[in-house]
Design a protein around this motif. Structure first.
Motif, short mmCIF file in Angstrom:
data_model
loop_
_atom_site.label_atom_id
_atom_site.label_comp_id
_atom_site.label_asym_id
_atom_site.label_seq_id
_atom_site.Cartn_x
_atom_site.Cartn_y
_atom_site.Cartn_z
N ALA A 13 0.83 -1.20 0.00
CA ALA A 13 0.00 0.00 0.00
C ALA A 13 0.87 1.25 0.00
O ALA A 13 1.73 1.41 0.84
CB ALA A 13 -0.92 0.01 1.21
N THR A 14 0.65 2.11 -0.98
CA THR A 14 1.46 3.32 -1.09
C THR A 14 0.64 4.59 -1.02
O THR A 14 1.16 5.64 -0.69
CB THR A 14 2.26 3.31 -2.40
OG1 THR A 14 1.34 3.19 -3.49
CG2 THR A 14 3.25 2.16 -2.45
N GLY A 15 -0.63 4.53 -1.35
CA GLY A 15 -1.46 5.73 -1.40
C GLY A 15 -2.15 6.01 -0.08
O GLY A 15 -2.19 5.17 0.81
N ASP A 33 -5.08 2.15 -2.03
CA ASP A 33 -4.64 1.83 -3.40
C ASP A 33 -5.75 1.14 -4.19
O ASP A 33 -5.51 0.22 -4.95
CB ASP A 33 -3.39 0.94 -3.37
CG ASP A 33 -2.16 1.67 -2.85
OD1 ASP A 33 -2.12 2.91 -2.94
OD2 ASP A 33 -1.25 1.00 -2.35
#
Length: 110
Positions: A13-15, A33
């Motif tokens: 998960a990056t967002g 994400d």
């Protein structure tokens, strides 16, 4: 809404989580994400929103997802001028730690 969290691990998960109210399903949904990470179910009554159940998928636990979901949902209820009724234990516990919502909370009637 698709449920594909099992295909993408939480570690990727990056967002920023995105919370949306889905009136047709009576729930606030949090996505990370684009993957559904959890939800908070509610029943809307005249002048109030009764929170009944909150779920964060196991692969997203320990990431603060539940708290982000609760804050966004409660902020939305307050912004709409409605009263919060915390039947859900998670929402109830969150409200005990966040006194800024006290003026908008009514304890449930059983």
């Amino acid at each position: 809404m698709t449920d594909d969290a099992s295909q993408r691990p939480a570690e990727s998960a990056t967002g920023d989580p995105d919370v949306v109210r889905i009136d047709a399903r009576s729930r606030y949904v949090i996505r990370v994400d684009g993957v559904t990470a959890g939800f908070s179910a509610f029943e809307e009554e005249p002048g109030r929103v009764v929170f009944t159940h909150t779920v964060v998928k196991p692969e997203f636990e320990g990431m603060g997802i539940g708290s982000r979901l609760a804050k966004a949902a409660l902020d939305d209820v307050v912004a709409r001028g409605l009263v919060i009724v915390p039947v859900c234990p998670f929402i109830h516990a969150y409200l005990r730690r966040h006194s800024e919502y006290a003026a908008s909370v009514v304890e449930p009637r059983f």
